[in-house]
Design an enzyme around this catalytic site. Structure first.
Site, short mmCIF file in Angstrom:
data_model
loop_
_atom_site.label_atom_id
_atom_site.label_comp_id
_atom_site.label_asym_id
_atom_site.label_seq_id
_atom_site.Cartn_x
_atom_site.Cartn_y
_atom_site.Cartn_z
N HIS A 1 42.53 18.91 120.94
CA HIS A 1 41.68 19.22 122.08
C HIS A 1 41.79 18.13 123.14
O HIS A 1 41.07 17.14 123.09
CB HIS A 1 40.22 19.33 121.62
CG HIS A 1 39.99 20.41 120.61
ND1 HIS A 1 40.42 20.33 119.31
CD2 HIS A 1 39.37 21.62 120.72
CE1 HIS A 1 40.07 21.43 118.66
NE2 HIS A 1 39.44 22.22 119.47
N HIS B 1 35.59 17.49 118.14
CA HIS B 1 36.92 17.96 118.54
C HIS B 1 37.62 16.96 119.45
O HIS B 1 38.83 17.04 119.63
CB HIS B 1 36.82 19.33 119.23
CG HIS B 1 35.83 19.36 120.35
ND1 HIS B 1 34.50 19.64 120.16
CD2 HIS B 1 35.96 19.12 121.67
CE1 HIS B 1 33.87 19.58 121.31
NE2 HIS B 1 34.72 19.27 122.24
N LEU C 1 29.23 21.84 115.66
CA LEU C 1 28.52 21.29 116.81
C LEU C 1 27.04 21.03 116.54
O LEU C 1 26.40 21.72 115.75
CB LEU C 1 28.71 22.19 118.02
CG LEU C 1 30.16 22.17 118.55
CD1 LEU C 1 30.37 23.23 119.63
CD2 LEU C 1 30.55 20.80 119.06
N HIS D 1 40.47 22.86 127.12
CA HIS D 1 39.62 22.45 126.01
C HIS D 1 40.35 22.26 124.69
O HIS D 1 40.36 21.17 124.14
CB HIS D 1 38.48 23.47 125.82
CG HIS D 1 37.66 23.24 124.60
ND1 HIS D 1 36.59 22.39 124.58
CD2 HIS D 1 37.78 23.73 123.34
CE1 HIS D 1 36.07 22.36 123.37
NE2 HIS D 1 36.78 23.17 122.60
N ARG E 1 7.26 21.17 90.56
CA ARG E 1 7.05 20.51 91.86
C ARG E 1 5.99 19.41 91.74
O ARG E 1 6.11 18.35 92.36
CB ARG E 1 6.66 21.51 92.95
CG ARG E 1 5.35 22.21 92.72
CD ARG E 1 4.94 23.10 93.90
NE ARG E 1 3.88 23.99 93.49
CZ ARG E 1 2.83 24.32 94.24
NH1 ARG E 1 2.70 23.84 95.46
NH2 ARG E 1 1.90 25.14 93.79
N GLU F 1 13.86 22.23 109.78
CA GLU F 1 14.61 22.05 108.54
C GLU F 1 16.05 21.59 108.80
O GLU F 1 16.60 20.77 108.06
CB GLU F 1 14.63 23.35 107.73
CG GLU F 1 13.27 23.83 107.26
CD GLU F 1 12.57 24.70 108.28
OE1 GLU F 1 13.15 24.95 109.36
OE2 GLU F 1 11.43 25.13 108.01
N ASP G 1 3.61 35.59 98.87
CA ASP G 1 4.28 35.40 100.17
C ASP G 1 5.45 36.36 100.35
O ASP G 1 5.90 36.58 101.47
CB ASP G 1 4.73 33.94 100.35
CG ASP G 1 3.62 33.09 100.96
OD1 ASP G 1 2.66 33.66 101.51
OD2 ASP G 1 3.72 31.85 100.89
N HIS H 1 10.06 34.72 101.43
CA HIS H 1 9.81 33.37 100.93
C HIS H 1 10.30 33.17 99.49
O HIS H 1 10.06 32.11 98.91
CB HIS H 1 8.32 33.03 101.02
CG HIS H 1 7.85 32.78 102.43
ND1 HIS H 1 8.05 33.69 103.44
CD2 HIS H 1 7.21 31.72 102.99
CE1 HIS H 1 7.54 33.21 104.57
NE2 HIS H 1 7.03 32.02 104.33
N ARG I 1 7.10 26.62 91.76
CA ARG I 1 5.74 26.64 92.29
C ARG I 1 4.75 26.72 91.14
O ARG I 1 3.71 26.07 91.14
CB ARG I 1 5.55 27.87 93.19
CG ARG I 1 4.14 28.00 93.70
CD ARG I 1 3.82 29.37 94.27
NE ARG I 1 2.48 29.36 94.83
CZ ARG I 1 1.72 30.43 94.93
NH1 ARG I 1 2.16 31.62 94.55
NH2 ARG I 1 0.50 30.34 95.43
#
Lengths: 674, 674
Positions: free
Chosen positions: B31, B71, B121, B268, B362, B416, B474, B478, B524
């Site tokens: 690139h 790149h 990216l 590019h 947990r 997250e 849930d 979930h 859980r």
């Protein structure tokens, strides 16, 4: 009179609040915080602005409402009940129970009036953007002077958590770019998330300013807990602004009315409990001894939605009948689009390739796409800034214009996650057949939305190219290794990796006929077209796996299974082995899911249980192939990340050679090296 | 004099440009667009601001530089060569070839001076935020009056594509929230992406305003192709602003200097070609007949980095020796932290549980975390707004403060993806042992960063709780179903799903000892602690799978394999079956990867090849279990999405019952129903 009206409004809002709370209490599970805070904006939107028809929830020109903050489901269910959708009090009482139509988070298809499956945060924002795009595209395609067949708005209710998610930002940026003037986002801004005050993680940011930076109109309602008129005015102002989407920041108090919980994260995700529920009802002026109580004036007031909806549908149906008379051809097209049907002879112009030609399946896929796009006007899609490489631009079409709705090439930008979420929105809306494309490696970025497409059974087509270590020089960051197996893991997603151009055409056919999402996994490198004089025709793809060729004698000692770009090496190994007199069957297995859906007899005919000498060849992880080769077979695959080197060199170094594959077969059946 | 100096600057920049172009031409792949446009900012940053030591690339107090726009690797490699890192001209000539240290995108560990594996990216932006957090955390922990042992900056170079990605937005928002004053992002703003002008997909947005909305200082350099002094001043201003991060928008021309490509997307991602390379050299005043040419004055000028670096390291080493004398205990700690070593007896306080107790893994994990956090001060981590549920808050510690660096609980917010990318940055930086947590379902949001952690072998610990349909009410959005298999697919990621509290302790031990990333997949629901009087001790977890119990007679007819939360039902089925006189072995298999890494003899001892009657029990997809049970075994699993209902009801409805499991074993060995 004003007082009476105001009282009814406040009574309606509080009925909505407590119906949601009672629903959660009954289940002893759920999220009361949002319903208590967001009930006023729900009330104003649904009672005064939303054009919908509870008795005809699939009326095509209805406004769309997406509860992106899906944990607030009880509020939505309460509203659906009160406005006359087929959601009964018993349904509310069965909230979050096995087999009910009121699951913990809204699920499209389970509940009349629920437009999108939400809960994983941020997704609903992208869905709403997709719906607003669909409205524009259909308007451009079908509206004619005097016939505004398509003219509706999209509303999204989102919370702080939604807006912290990257997928939401991407979608917001795209919506601003496209100037989607009929999209309104109600931001339930309560300064609280699950872990406590928003200041723990979100102080730096001015959300309103960020929306403005993305080209949105931003309005603000200061007293969202009580000031329904201010909400009303803001929504009216949003409708007036046609040149850009609008975000309305509605300041609310999470858990409003609950004396000990309101304004704290404790209100968010746990039932209030018997005592606090009583206290909340008292604080809101509701009889604490009543549960699931709906005063008759409130029932009448909100239930008015049915009649208003019927009237709107009647008017629309009248328009539709006149439209059919004036534009019969378009009307037929409309019918097909709305039902998701394909036009007759839609696949006639799909090209076929002669054996011996060499063409990358991404390039073949591009040719197929052109033919389908010409025949299927509902097809609308695009790419995450790689259309030159994925070959997914519709050559005869312009870029999609978010204002007029013209053009069928959507430029998603480098926003893979929103791309997938927007495609879900296009599919939810109806009338559109969406596809989208990027490098297979970056399917990881799309995964949360792909999962929801599979869950809601949305017919989205993913074109994922550059599908193996043959990507070459770009190296391991760009070379999928685990992605095939990871996508095959998603229930309801059909993954197809064609071995040549003709299988690619069949793969597109299968995808277009599917009711659920399909992934087309295509090669960067050129692949020879299989000669149908020697090998079975590509139509076998529709069954997932099929014998490409059997040994001359007919007796099968071993089975060689390959997919996609590894077919050339498998073919050469097969030729070598049958030349040595070894009885090898060659199987093309482009799709595990399609093969799984065949009956036992067919599967047994392809992979006879008695033949345990099986070798698979696929440039991905070995793990998982035991499903077909068992404990006794050999998988030729890759158990590490790829490498930066020219594609053919990678192929060689990673062991995808004729000698290696042939030797694996020989070793299994105890034959000596030739 | 000024002229001479200016000439040298311009000559240096053009040398850098053409060295990168020649590198790409030699590989015939790469690139050139970014190197030609961004060479001036690279020059200014590396020559005038970056505190680094080419001869000691792992000097702990070096400034960090991340090329998020991976790149542009040729530019980075060219700079590494010119500033005296161990990257030779032959290395540049081997760009993108098998086994070279100059892969297509930068890979940490392959090339001295490369701080992060980038290319997908947006990731590098999050990595940079992580590094800046690490710097603050280490400063707070180790700096003492008169001893600024830790005092360095983090620079990220990002392009338009990076900033369109949601993960970058999330990281930017977090960095603004944390007021990371020593973080600077250079935005190579060239209005071009792969598909063409940025206006195709990115017009709506004012990036500068968006950064401001996120609490950043924003500066702008108008003529980034030539105006090195303006870049210099902007970086100086960034360093002066200590209260917030700085983004410098540097307007550049992609492919600058290339007569036919500059300013277009054609520049590019494809080599310029022989002729255009000549023309570009001519345009920039470089002899077109020279390739890989480095004028001696440029070599001296940029090569000065070695001596400057050595001087800085010497000064720092002096400080360090004094520090060791003044603070010997801290100095030892520092040594351990930098080497990534654990303190002696670090795991002594990890609790053990008695058979018969009931505790969710947990919750047990939370207890273990407290013990480890107390003993291992390098441990730093947090949660995506679910710490109350994931139990991953360090009780004795404050929230992390981005200004002072105090506190060890990072509140990532509902981000997250950035959480995972930031943890990669913490690990890249060194001195920190990162962990992070959310619901297992939302690991999908983190997946692109998890992949890079695995590729770069970063010791990040993922705590993923709520790991099955026992999430319950849930509902399917979930409830992870496919996630275990999808994460097991990632090469280099160790996935551990412990069956009880003691296995959870062992899982944390394994994770802390690992050199690569580890996923702890936790329940859980409450799980009974296995009684070691009857079952093998949890230490067996370290080998991935082990016999919990054999049949009384010793003869093994069938093998029952379970993981995590399905162990209770497997234990009960095992008891029932041995009660019927059936010879069943019970195997706990918490980690496929750990088991895979054992020798054949051990694996054979647990799963003897001769015993083909095998039943697996796991609340996830069946597909994949054939690896252990073959074509003849039975997998008790789930091949659809989950459901919204109380957890125990889900367990029953999905077939995780003693009767169902026991019957599967009986059917396999041809025993009648009891």
């Amino acid at each position: 009179m004003a007082d009476v009206r105001e009282q009814l409004v406040s009574k309606s809002v509080n009925t909505l609040r407590m119906l949601a709370v009672d629903t959660i209490e009954k289940a002893n599970s759920g999220h009361p915080g949002l319903p208590l805070g967001a009930a006023p904006m729900m009330y104003v939107l649904w009672q005064r602005h939303l054009r919908h028809a509870p008795a005809e929830p699939s009326w095509p020109d209805r406004d769309r409402f997406v509860l992106s903050a899906g944990h607030g489901s009880a509020l939505l269910y309460a509203m659906l009940h009160l406005t006359g959708y087929d959601v009964t009090l018993d349904d509310l009482r069965a909230f979050r129970q096995w087999g009910s139509r009121t699951p913990g988070h809204p699920e499209r298809g389970e509940t009349p009036g629920v437009e999108a499956t939400t809960g994983p945060l941020g997704q609903g924002v992208a869905n709403g953007v997709g719906m607003a795009i669909a409205e524009r595209a259909l308007a451009a395609r079908f509206n004619r002077p005097g016939f505004e067949l398509v003219d509706h708005r999209t509303y999204v209710l989102a919370g702080d958590g939604d807006l912290m998610e990257g997928v939401a930002y991407e979608a917001i940026s795209l919506a601003g770019h496209l100037k989607l003037g009929k999209l309104t986002l109600l931001y339930d801004s309560n300064d609280i998330t699950l872990d406590g005050p928003l200041s723990l993680s979100f102080t730096g940011e001015n959300v309103a300013k960020r929306f403005e930076a993305c080209g949105w109109q931003v309005l603000r309602v200061e007293k969202g807990d009580t000031d329904v008129d201010a909400i009303d005015e803001a929504i009216a102002a949003a409708k007036k602004e046609t040149g850009r989407p609008t975000m309305i920041e509605v300041k609310t108090t999470i858990g409003y009315g609950s004396p000990h919980r309101q304004g704290t994260s404790a209100a968010h995700g746990s039932p209030l409990g018997v005592e606090e529920t009583r206290l909340t009802k008292e604080a809101l002026g509701v009889d604490p001894d009543d549960t699931f109580h709906i005063p008759s004036d409130v029932a009448d007031h909100l239930g008015g939605a049915v009649e208003r909806g019927e009237k709107a549908v009647r008017a629309w149906n009248d328009l539709w009948e006149k439209y059919r008379a004036a534009h019969p051809g378009l009307a037929d097209e409309w019918d097909r689009a709305v039902k998701g049907e394909l036009p007759g002879r839609w696949d006639e112009a799909i090209p076929a390739w002669e054996g011996g030609e060499k063409i990358a399946t991404r390039a073949a896929g591009g040719d197929v796409l052109q033919a389908i796009a010409a025949a299927v006007p509902s097809l609308l899609g695009g790419d995450a800034d790689l259309s030159g490489s994925t070959k997914t631009r519709i050559a005869e079409e312009d870029s999609f214009d978010g204002v007029t709705g013209a053009g069928r090439n959507l430029h998603f930008g480098v926003r893979e996650h929103a791309m997938a979420g927007v495609c879900n929105g296009l599919a939810y809306h109806g009338g559109i057949r969406p596809y989208c494309a990027t490098f297979f490696c970056f399917s990881d970025y799309m995964r949360p939305s792909v999962r929801l497409a599979a869950m809601a059974s949305l017919p989205v087509i993913y074109v994922w190219t550059h599908d193996s270590i043959e990507v070459g020089e770009d190296g391991p960051t760009h070379e999928p290794v685990e992605h095939l197996m990871a996508m095959r893991a998603v229930p309801g997603l059909t993954v197809i990796r064609p071995a040549d151009a003709n299988e690619t055409a069949e793969a597109w056919r299968a995808a277009m006929k599917s009711d659920g999402p399909t992934a087309l996994v295509l090669s960067r490198q050129k692949l020879p077209v299989l000669d149908t004089k020697r090998f079975a025709p590509a139509e076998g793809l529709s069954r997932g796996a099929y014998q490409l060729a059997d040994p001359p004698g007919g007796e099968v000692e071993a089975i060689l299974i390959a997919t996609g770009g590894e077919m050339p090496v498998a073919v050469a190994a097969w030729e070598k082995l049958i030349g040595e007199g070894i009885g090898v069957r060659l199987v093309s297995m482009p799709s595990w899911e399609l093969f799984d859906s065949q009956d036992d007899a067919y599967r047994e005919s392809v992979l006879p249980a008695a033949v345990r000498a099986r070798v698979s060849v696929e440039a991905g992880i070995r793990q998982g192939w035991e499903k077909w080769i068992g404990l006794d077979g050999v998988a030729v695959g890759i158990d590490r990340f790829g490498a930066s080197a020219p594609g053919p060199e990678n192929r060689e170094k990673f062991g995808f050679t004729v000698d290696h594959v042939a030797e694996a077969v020989r070793a299994l059946i105890g034959a000596g090296t030739a």
